[in-house]
Design an enzyme around this catalytic site. Sequence first.
Site: not given
Ligand code: GLN
Length: 495
Positions: A78, A153, A177
């Site tokens: 990532k 994400s 995420s």
């Molecule tokens: N969807 C959550 C956010 O927007 C989690 C994102 C994540 O785990 N990086 O913060």
Amino acid sequence: MKAIHEMGVAELGRALGARHVTSVEATKHLLARLAKHPQLGVLLASDAPLALAQARDADARRAAGEAGALLGVPLAHKDIFVTRVLPTTAGSKILAGYLSPFDATVVARLGDAGVVTLGKLNCDEFAMGSSNENSAYGPVHNPWDTTRVPGGSSGGSAAAVAARLMPAATGTDTGGSIRQPASFTGITGIKPTYGVCSRYGMIAFASSLDQAGPLARSAEDCALLLGAMSGFDERDSTSAPRPPQDFHAEMLAARPGAGASQPLTGLRIGLPKEFFPAALAADVNGAVRAALGEFERLGATLVDVSLPRTELSIPVYYIIAPAEASSNLSRFDGVRYGHRAARYTDLEDMYKKSRSEGFGAEAKRRIMIGTYVLSHGYYDAYYLQAQKLRRMIADDFQACFRECDVIAGPVAPTVAWKLGAKSDDPVASYLADIFTLPASLAGLPGMSLPVGFGEASMPVGLQLIGNYFREGTLLHAAHAFQLATDWHARAPAGY
Ligand code: GLN
């Protein structure tokens, strides 16, 4: 022999060990596959000569007698993990072209294990999002239906693994995420206990929540990767000072009640009633319930538990995470990193213009919310209140774990939605995080495994949450399920 891209991590490791394939062959094959599928939008950076040099090195180590499940296995990171040779953007324009002077600990440890780096994978800007549509480098498409999101994400990681472009990828999970994109793309992912993987070199979003973990096709592959990624790191003050863990051995180890005829005899699975609300989509509910039936056939027992503050985890997370983000993102000021505005009048104007030009809408929204809830006069009402509730949410889990060994439920309230469906409505996207946020706030390990298909034949994931440092229990349960079923072996049509 199967085609290289059809093999998971463990399988490819075995084929490499048996000299049925070389790392150079595997790397070339997967680089070609990546080049063949640009429509998914997963790749942000890649360096073929570098990957091939790493592959040759791995082949030489094997020829010299070295073994190791990951030696010569190609994967990608990532783009939130900094890397010395490939640029790191965190999905943001503000870091376009940024080259780190060092590798993140997770990247370095996987490198030591002999992993080949195919490239860097698309993600939501600074890991803020649930659909990968917040990346400055375009969205990622779900290989099961390219008009749908892959989740976020870690959307690039999930789509790449689901489309068989690589056997595994790294991801990070702040509020879901790893688990949610794994669920949306029909693969397996685990977010370990907070502190198990070093955050050194992982671009910080919300430091008290961020954790690294693997996305792969099976629990076994996740166990192998997590073993290499994890472990105490003195360069991360929140790293857990524990001896190294062999997650693969823990995955294989028998549960209490071993010796019984069923692999999961003695395992108590808690079902929080708040994870099965009336509003849960019927297709998700159906697939999750069917999976729970399979767990019962494997010997587990289901018990009713309650996480009464599940709904509150949304406002609590969306105060704490932006608060920490507003502080973490202050370092992107046009001076130390990345983008600097071309024209400005004075220092303050330079900060303003560089940040206005460099950050996308969601990052700006969170900086503003975070700054607001931390400001004098609002700190007590929002931030402090959220911290108190966070503790209560963690305590609720401990009450559950007196009744059960793992907690199960859906990962997300629906299957992957259409691209654009929630992009004008950030709150709709935040609400879809309801089932992943509680474990994040508590710092508990959570995993997602594919358990069927729902609306429009899109994958559905089951979430398993364990107590602190009980990754082995999650992996063991998921592995037993995957030995008895083949949901994790299904590939999207055309891949
Ligand atoms: N969807 C959550 C956010 O927007 C989690 C994102 C994540 O785990 N990086 O913060």
